[in-house]
Design an enzyme around this catalytic site. Structure first.
Site, PDB file in Angstrom:
ATOM      1  CG  LEU A 150      -1.838  -1.231   1.391  1.00  0.00           C
ATOM      2  CD1 LEU A 150      -2.785  -1.060   2.587  1.00  0.00           C
ATOM      3  CD2 LEU A 150      -2.656  -1.506   0.130  1.00  0.00           C
ATOM      4  CG  ASP A 155      12.329   0.259  13.650  1.00  0.00           C
ATOM      5  OD1 ASP A 155      11.131   0.583  13.771  1.00  0.00           O
ATOM      6  OD2 ASP A 155      12.824  -0.727  14.229  1.00  0.00           O
ATOM      7  CE1 TYR A 182      -1.783  -5.962  11.121  1.00  0.00           C
ATOM      8  CE2 TYR A 182      -4.112  -6.510  10.922  1.00  0.00           C
ATOM      9  CZ  TYR A 182      -2.974  -5.897  10.428  1.00  0.00           C
ATOM     10  OH  TYR A 182      -3.029  -5.210   9.236  1.00  0.00           O
TER      11      TYR A 182
HETATM   12  C1  LIG Z   1      -3.866  -7.816   6.956  1.00  0.00           C
HETATM   13  C2  LIG Z   1      -5.123  -7.161   7.381  1.00  0.00           C
HETATM   14  O1  LIG Z   1      -5.098  -6.128   8.017  1.00  0.00           O
HETATM   15  C3  LIG Z   1      -6.385  -7.710   6.950  1.00  0.00           C
HETATM   16  C4  LIG Z   1      -6.670  -8.917   7.740  1.00  0.00           C
HETATM   17  O2  LIG Z   1      -6.775  -8.856   8.921  1.00  0.00           O
HETATM   18  S1  LIG Z   1      -6.782 -10.311   6.828  1.00  0.00           S
HETATM   19  C5  LIG Z   1      -7.298 -11.525   7.986  1.00  0.00           C
HETATM   20  C6  LIG Z   1      -6.145 -12.123   8.554  1.00  0.00           C
HETATM   21  N1  LIG Z   1      -6.584 -13.285   9.268  1.00  0.00           N
HETATM   22  C7  LIG Z   1      -5.672 -13.996   9.867  1.00  0.00           C
HETATM   23  O3  LIG Z   1      -4.493 -13.673   9.834  1.00  0.00           O
HETATM   24  C8  LIG Z   1      -6.182 -15.189  10.579  1.00  0.00           C
HETATM   25  C9  LIG Z   1      -5.236 -15.503  11.654  1.00  0.00           C
HETATM   26  N2  LIG Z   1      -5.506 -16.836  12.169  1.00  0.00           N
HETATM   27  C10 LIG Z   1      -4.872 -17.940  11.704  1.00  0.00           C
HETATM   28  O4  LIG Z   1      -4.080 -17.920  10.769  1.00  0.00           O
HETATM   29  C11 LIG Z   1      -5.164 -19.236  12.429  1.00  0.00           C
HETATM   30  O5  LIG Z   1      -6.453 -19.129  12.988  1.00  0.00           O
HETATM   31  C12 LIG Z   1      -4.146 -19.543  13.521  1.00  0.00           C
HETATM   32  C13 LIG Z   1      -2.807 -19.842  12.866  1.00  0.00           C
HETATM   33  C14 LIG Z   1      -3.982 -18.393  14.476  1.00  0.00           C
HETATM   34  C15 LIG Z   1      -4.620 -20.695  14.314  1.00  0.00           C
HETATM   35  O6  LIG Z   1      -4.996 -21.732  13.542  1.00  0.00           O
HETATM   36  P1  LIG Z   1      -5.406 -23.117  14.323  1.00  0.00           P
HETATM   37  O7  LIG Z   1      -6.710 -22.966  14.973  1.00  0.00           O
HETATM   38  O8  LIG Z   1      -4.233 -23.554  15.115  1.00  0.00           O
HETATM   39  O9  LIG Z   1      -5.747 -24.047  13.292  1.00  0.00           O
HETATM   40  P2  LIG Z   1      -4.911 -24.547  12.041  1.00  0.00           P
HETATM   41  O10 LIG Z   1      -4.568 -25.945  12.295  1.00  0.00           O
HETATM   42  O11 LIG Z   1      -3.834 -23.602  11.652  1.00  0.00           O
HETATM   43  O12 LIG Z   1      -6.118 -24.427  10.998  1.00  0.00           O
HETATM   44  C16 LIG Z   1      -7.246 -25.271  11.024  1.00  0.00           C
HETATM   45  C17 LIG Z   1      -7.906 -25.173   9.679  1.00  0.00           C
HETATM   46  O13 LIG Z   1      -8.668 -23.946   9.609  1.00  0.00           O
HETATM   47  C18 LIG Z   1      -8.186 -23.095   8.598  1.00  0.00           C
HETATM   48  N3  LIG Z   1      -8.251 -21.727   9.098  1.00  0.00           N
HETATM   49  C19 LIG Z   1      -7.603 -21.211  10.175  1.00  0.00           C
HETATM   50  N4  LIG Z   1      -7.924 -19.923  10.315  1.00  0.00           N
HETATM   51  C20 LIG Z   1      -8.776 -19.608   9.324  1.00  0.00           C
HETATM   52  C21 LIG Z   1      -9.441 -18.440   8.921  1.00  0.00           C
HETATM   53  N5  LIG Z   1      -9.284 -17.289   9.558  1.00  0.00           N
HETATM   54  N6  LIG Z   1     -10.281 -18.512   7.863  1.00  0.00           N
HETATM   55  C22 LIG Z   1     -10.421 -19.659   7.166  1.00  0.00           C
HETATM   56  N7  LIG Z   1      -9.809 -20.810   7.483  1.00  0.00           N
HETATM   57  C23 LIG Z   1      -8.990 -20.788   8.550  1.00  0.00           C
HETATM   58  C24 LIG Z   1      -6.772 -23.585   8.317  1.00  0.00           C
HETATM   59  O14 LIG Z   1      -6.356 -23.275   6.986  1.00  0.00           O
HETATM   60  C25 LIG Z   1      -6.878 -25.069   8.577  1.00  0.00           C
HETATM   61  O15 LIG Z   1      -7.386 -25.759   7.465  1.00  0.00           O
HETATM   62  P3  LIG Z   1      -6.889 -27.267   7.168  1.00  0.00           P
HETATM   63  O16 LIG Z   1      -7.069 -28.041   8.447  1.00  0.00           O
HETATM   64  O17 LIG Z   1      -7.759 -27.711   6.047  1.00  0.00           O
HETATM   65  O18 LIG Z   1      -5.456 -27.156   6.784  1.00  0.00           O
HETATM   66  N1  LIG Z   2      -2.742  -5.872   2.725  1.00  0.00           N
HETATM   67  C1  LIG Z   2      -3.855  -5.827   3.407  1.00  0.00           C
HETATM   68  O1  LIG Z   2      -4.817  -6.522   3.081  1.00  0.00           O
HETATM   69  C2  LIG Z   2      -4.001  -4.916   4.574  1.00  0.00           C
HETATM   70  C3  LIG Z   2      -2.938  -4.170   5.081  1.00  0.00           C
HETATM   71  N2  LIG Z   2      -3.173  -3.342   6.154  1.00  0.00           N
HETATM   72  C4  LIG Z   2      -2.110  -2.515   6.688  1.00  0.00           C
HETATM   73  O2  LIG Z   2      -1.586  -1.724   5.642  1.00  0.00           O
HETATM   74  C5  LIG Z   2      -0.224  -1.402   5.898  1.00  0.00           C
HETATM   75  C6  LIG Z   2       0.606  -1.769   4.689  1.00  0.00           C
HETATM   76  O3  LIG Z   2       0.515  -3.162   4.525  1.00  0.00           O
HETATM   77  P1  LIG Z   2       0.926  -3.921   3.185  1.00  0.00           P
HETATM   78  O4  LIG Z   2       1.307  -2.937   2.181  1.00  0.00           O
HETATM   79  O5  LIG Z   2      -0.132  -4.902   2.922  1.00  0.00           O
HETATM   80  O6  LIG Z   2       2.179  -4.722   3.733  1.00  0.00           O
HETATM   81  P2  LIG Z   2       3.641  -4.938   3.153  1.00  0.00           P
HETATM   82  O7  LIG Z   2       4.234  -5.971   4.021  1.00  0.00           O
HETATM   83  O8  LIG Z   2       3.588  -5.140   1.678  1.00  0.00           O
HETATM   84  O9  LIG Z   2       4.345  -3.519   3.412  1.00  0.00           O
HETATM   85  C7  LIG Z   2       4.636  -3.084   4.695  1.00  0.00           C
HETATM   86  C8  LIG Z   2       5.924  -2.297   4.644  1.00  0.00           C
HETATM   87  O10 LIG Z   2       6.183  -1.802   5.960  1.00  0.00           O
HETATM   88  C9  LIG Z   2       7.565  -1.940   6.206  1.00  0.00           C
HETATM   89  N3  LIG Z   2       7.826  -2.003   7.651  1.00  0.00           N
HETATM   90  C10 LIG Z   2       7.533  -3.002   8.507  1.00  0.00           C
HETATM   91  N4  LIG Z   2       7.960  -2.702   9.739  1.00  0.00           N
HETATM   92  C11 LIG Z   2       8.546  -1.480   9.656  1.00  0.00           C
HETATM   93  C12 LIG Z   2       9.199  -0.637  10.588  1.00  0.00           C
HETATM   94  N5  LIG Z   2       9.329  -0.992  11.872  1.00  0.00           N
HETATM   95  N6  LIG Z   2       9.686   0.545  10.152  1.00  0.00           N
HETATM   96  C13 LIG Z   2       9.563   0.911   8.859  1.00  0.00           C
HETATM   97  N7  LIG Z   2       8.964   0.159   7.934  1.00  0.00           N
HETATM   98  C14 LIG Z   2       8.466  -1.030   8.324  1.00  0.00           C
HETATM   99  C15 LIG Z   2       7.957  -3.233   5.497  1.00  0.00           C
HETATM  100  O11 LIG Z   2       9.364  -3.289   5.262  1.00  0.00           O
HETATM  101  C16 LIG Z   2       7.127  -3.147   4.232  1.00  0.00           C
HETATM  102  O12 LIG Z   2       7.844  -2.524   3.187  1.00  0.00           O
HETATM  103  C17 LIG Z   2       0.151  -2.162   7.173  1.00  0.00           C
HETATM  104  O13 LIG Z   2       0.062  -1.281   8.262  1.00  0.00           O
HETATM  105  C18 LIG Z   2      -0.921  -3.239   7.256  1.00  0.00           C
HETATM  106  O14 LIG Z   2      -1.119  -3.635   8.579  1.00  0.00           O
HETATM  107  C19 LIG Z   2      -4.392  -3.240   6.724  1.00  0.00           C
HETATM  108  C20 LIG Z   2      -5.440  -3.948   6.268  1.00  0.00           C
HETATM  109  C21 LIG Z   2      -5.340  -4.853   5.162  1.00  0.00           C
END
Ligand SMILES: CC(=O)CC(=O)SCCNC(=O)CCNC(=O)[C@H](O)C(C)(C)COP(=O)(O)OP(=O)(O)OC[C@H]1O[C@@H](n2cnc3c(N)ncnc32)[C@H](O)[C@@H]1OP(=O)(O)O
Ligand SMILES: NC(=O)C1=CN([C@@H]2O[C@H](COP(=O)(O)OP(=O)(O)OC[C@H]3O[C@@H](n4cnc5c(N)ncnc54)[C@H](O)[C@@H]3O)[C@@H](O)[C@H]2O)C=CC1
Length: 255
Positions: free
Chosen positions: A16, A58, A162
């Site tokens: 982003l 950082d 997170y």
């Molecule tokens: C980046 C952003 O800002 C935007 C977001 O938030 S995007 C959403 C991000 N969501 C996540 O990161 C979810 C985090 N959670 C997880 O990854 C897992 O729940 C965990 C690693 C914390 C724990 O998992 P766990 O309960 O120990 O179970 P695990 O054995 O890993 O998984 C059980 C099954 O459920 C699935 N599963 C786990 N979490 C899931 C989820 N959130 N959605 C769908 N399926 C999921 C796994 O893929 C796995 O499938 P299989 O058995 O077929 O392989």
């Molecule tokens: N990709 C997605 O779906 C979503 C992302 N976000 C948020 O958007 C922001 C950007 O994420 P993305 O671009 O997806 O991730 P990305 O992993 O592609 O980029 C993140 C950047 O931040 C830098 N970074 C990490 N720690 C740092 C630190 N301590 N100091 C300076 N730079 C640092 C990394 O080196 C990387 O270049 C993050 O805050 C993330 O949590 C939120 C919701 C959804």
């Protein structure tokens, strides 16, 4: 309106932040691209042209962020727009009863330190330089955009650290808008849903597909350029302040 703007974009080497730096540079803005020393920020800055300068940072370090803000002043004379994109994630249950192990405290602290403390660090030091700007006809001196996440509101299993770190960013948005209002500095937070970036690519394929299918419309991952488009809209709309905007296709994440 973006032409000639001086900006600071953290996390600008990837995802982003990179898309934001690209959009700003394309329209004639200057960009201080701040990212970790280990990132490829230097190459990205070169790709984006003469008005983009990489500074290894950082975001949780006072010294590093001071240097980045100073670079904006030394190279471009001021700072008009700061975009906080640097962030990190972890996915661990609070207590894993299968393995009888608790979430590591260091992992919780690391995520809070980058996402919450780092964001605040960049805001407070940017505000100092923005405050020295000559105000425009509306009294505005600068704009700050933060990045939270929909996980601030509907965090999934494994997202305690997170979600807490992002909810804090949402929580600080209004009080900071109030703090900085005397100087005409606006601040808004974007809460993205699911965007196609390296961070999301780290999720298991199964989870990504499942999540994308749960988005009402459009049923796909967001393109980072769509995030950058909202950054520009926030910069250009003088009435947006103190608000968090979800950018998520109406997604509400399941547990
Ligand atoms: C980046 C952003 O800002 C935007 C977001 O938030 S995007 C959403 C991000 N969501 C996540 O990161 C979810 C985090 N959670 C997880 O990854 C897992 O729940 C965990 C690693 C914390 C724990 O998992 P766990 O309960 O120990 O179970 P695990 O054995 O890993 O998984 C059980 C099954 O459920 C699935 N599963 C786990 N979490 C899931 C989820 N959130 N959605 C769908 N399926 C999921 C796994 O893929 C796995 O499938 P299989 O058995 O077929 O392989
Ligand atoms: N990709 C997605 O779906 C979503 C992302 N976000 C948020 O958007 C922001 C950007 O994420 P993305 O671009 O997806 O991730 P990305 O992993 O592609 O980029 C993140 C950047 O931040 C830098 N970074 C990490 N720690 C740092 C630190 N301590 N100091 C300076 N730079 C640092 C990394 O080196 C990387 O270049 C993050 O805050 C993330 O949590 C939120 C919701 C959804």
């Amino acid at each position: 309106m973006i032409k000639n703007v001086v900006s600071l974009v953290t996390g600008g080497a990837s995802g982003l932040g990179r898309a934001t730096a690209e959009r700003l540079a394309r329209q004639g803005a200057s960009v201080v691209l701040a990212d970790l020393p280990s990132s490829n920020g230097s190459e990205v800055a070169k790709e984006l042209g003469d008005k983009v300068v990489f500074v290894p940072v950082d975001v949780s370090s006072e010294q590093d962020v001071t240097a980045a803000v100073q670079t904006a002043k030394d190279k471009f004379g001021r700072l008009d727009l700061t975009v906080n994109c640097a962030g990190t994630a972890t996915a661990v249950k609070t207590y894993n009863f299968n393995k009888n192990v608790a979430h590591r405290l260091e992992d919780f602290q690391r995520v809070i330190n980058v996402n919450t403390v780092g964001t605040f660090n960049v805001i407070r030091l940017s505000a100092g330089l923005m405050g020295a700007n000559t105000p425009n006809q509306d009294g505005q001196r600068g704009v700050i955009v933060n990045t939270a996440s929909v996980a601030a509101f509907d965090g999934q299993i494994g997202q305690a650290a997170y979600s807490a770190s992002k909810a804090a960013v949402v929580g600080m948005t209004l009080p900071i808008a109030r703090d900085l209002s005397t100087q005409g500095i606006r601040i808004c937070t974007i809460a993205p849903g699911l965007f196609n970036t390296p961070m999301l690519a780290a999720l298991p394929e199964k989870v990504r597909t499942f999540l994308a299918k749960s988005i009402p419309f459009p049923q796909r991952l967001g393109d980072p350029s769509e995030y950058a488009q909202l950054v520009q809209a926030i910069y250009e709309n003088p009435l947006l302040n103190g608000e968090t905007i979800r950018l998520d296709g109406a997604l509400r994440m399941m547990p």
